[in-house]
Write an enzyme that holds these catalytic residues in place. Structure first.
Site, PDB file in Angstrom:
ATOM      1  CE  LYS A 220       2.390   2.366  -2.595  1.00  0.00           C
ATOM      2  NZ  LYS A 220       3.813   2.278  -2.971  1.00  0.00           N
ATOM      3  NE  ARG A 254       6.060  -2.310   1.805  1.00  0.00           N
ATOM      4  CZ  ARG A 254       5.195  -1.152   2.247  1.00  0.00           C
ATOM      5  NH1 ARG A 254       4.154  -1.049   1.455  1.00  0.00           N
ATOM      6  NH2 ARG A 254       5.287  -0.700   3.745  1.00  0.00           N
TER       7      ARG A 254
HETATM    8  C1  7PJ Z   1       6.450   0.893  -0.617  1.00  0.00           C
HETATM    9  C2  7PJ Z   1       7.188   0.676   0.408  1.00  0.00           C
HETATM   10  C3  7PJ Z   1       6.507   0.180  -1.737  1.00  0.00           C
HETATM   11  C4  7PJ Z   1       8.779  -0.385  -1.021  1.00  0.00           C
HETATM   12  C5  7PJ Z   1       5.862   2.085   1.234  1.00  0.00           C
HETATM   13  C6  7PJ Z   1       2.400   2.129   1.214  1.00  0.00           C
HETATM   14  C7  7PJ Z   1       3.518   3.527   1.547  1.00  0.00           C
HETATM   15  N1  7PJ Z   1       8.411  -0.102   0.361  1.00  0.00           N
HETATM   16  N2  7PJ Z   1       6.696   1.452   1.510  1.00  0.00           N
HETATM   17  N3  7PJ Z   1       7.820  -0.144  -1.876  1.00  0.00           N
HETATM   18  N4  7PJ Z   1       5.531   1.855  -0.125  1.00  0.00           N
HETATM   19  N5  7PJ Z   1       9.742  -1.397  -1.226  1.00  0.00           N
HETATM   20  O1  7PJ Z   1       2.521   1.361   2.294  1.00  0.00           O
HETATM   21  O2  7PJ Z   1       1.611   2.428   0.408  1.00  0.00           O
HETATM   22  O3  7PJ Z   1       5.846   0.548  -2.617  1.00  0.00           O
HETATM   23  S1  7PJ Z   1       5.013   3.042   2.407  1.00  0.00           S
END
Ligand code: 7PJ
Length: 273
Positions: A220, A254
């Site tokens: 990020k 994640r």
């Molecule tokens: C996240 C997400 C996160 C959850 C994205 C990226 C941006 N879902 N979807 N948590 N970030 N739950 O993949 O960096 O931090 S999209």
């Protein structure tokens, strides 16, 4: 502690790694790399080989400034990849905020819905409630198009925690038991670097009774700010962030880089008392 997740019952005794599969032309971290079905499937298979405990398949980029995607296009991107893995041993999550796609994905075998809007769209709670799927309720301030323009909180930790508490209550009222719920403070979603760091420091305060805690920091912008590196060169910073998240209470991370994260967590697990 367990998470009920479709036909799976996932132990949260050790941290779980969710591998990110973006089927989008414009995601910031790997934009366009896995845009067609075949390369997205190949990428997902690689993440499984690297030891992913879950896969998160998404067809709408939610990076700051991203434009929304129409339902048909999102469906066309997500469902074929989901269908390729829905019958396997690794639970598959669908990353969407659209109730119709939630329903279709669960019918096609998705074990989890990951919603950056925490099931706040009309009909979203009902799309998940009468099913065995788990749900990740994430906090976001604003909308992806404008969320990074001027994020503002009096107290970011208590405001995000209160919001997640309200969304848990709404989910429970709709019939989603706590052992199907995951919460996520939503790093980078309407947050400055200082907000993100405050959330990471205080992550333990998001361990709410009976509910699992997820954190997504992988590649990020906050890590770009700290290291000066482009997304693809943020792997070491991402691994450090995942480790700190787990140390501070995250039960699911994640990530884009599953193998590197697994290695770091193996060391963490061995040292942990
Ligand atoms: C996240 C997400 C996160 C959850 C994205 C990226 C941006 N879902 N979807 N948590 N970030 N739950 O993949 O960096 O931090 S999209």
């Amino acid at each position: 502690m367990y998470l009920r997740c479709g036909r799976f019952k996932l132990s949260l005794e050790r941290p779980l790694v969710m591998g990110v599969v973006n089927v989008t032309p414009d995601s910031f971290s790997d934009g366009g790399l896995h845009f067609d079905t075949a390369s997205a499937v190949a990428h997902a298979r690689r993440l499984i080989d690297e030891g992913a405990d879950l896969l998160d398949i998404g067809g709408e980029s939610t990076r700051p400034g991203a434009a929304p995607v129409a339902l048909e296009e999102e469906r066309r991107r997500v469902l074929p990849v989901l269908e390729a893995f829905a019958g396997g041993n690794v639970p598959v999550s669908v990353d969407t905020r659209k109730p119709e796609l939630m329903r279709e994905a669960i019918a096609a075998g998705a074990a989890m819905v990951n919603d950056i809007t925490a099931l706040s769209a009309a009909g979203a709670l009902d799309a998940v409630a009468g099913t065995p799927a788990a749900v990740c309720l994430m906090h976001m301030q604003g909308e992806p198009g404008t969320m990074q323009v001027n994020p503002s909180y009096a107290d970011v930790v208590s405001e995000v925690r209160d919001y997640l508490g309200q969304r848990i209550a709404a989910a429970e009222k709709a019939g989603i038991a706590r052992d199907r719920i995951v919460v996520d403070p939503g790093f980078g979603f309407g947050k400055t670097l200082e907000h993100n760091l405050a959330l990471l420091r205080a992550l333990g305060e998001f361990r709410l009774p009976g509910v699992a805690l997820m954190a997504g920091l992988s590649r990020k912008a906050m890590l770009g700010r700290l290291t000066g590196r482009e997304p693809r060169d943020r792997v070491p910073a991402s691994v450090a962030a995942a480790l700190l998240a787990v140390q501070n209470g995250a039960q699911i991370v994640r990530v884009h880089d599953v193998a590197a994260t697994r290695d770091a967590l193996a060391v963490w697990q061995a040292v942990k008392t």
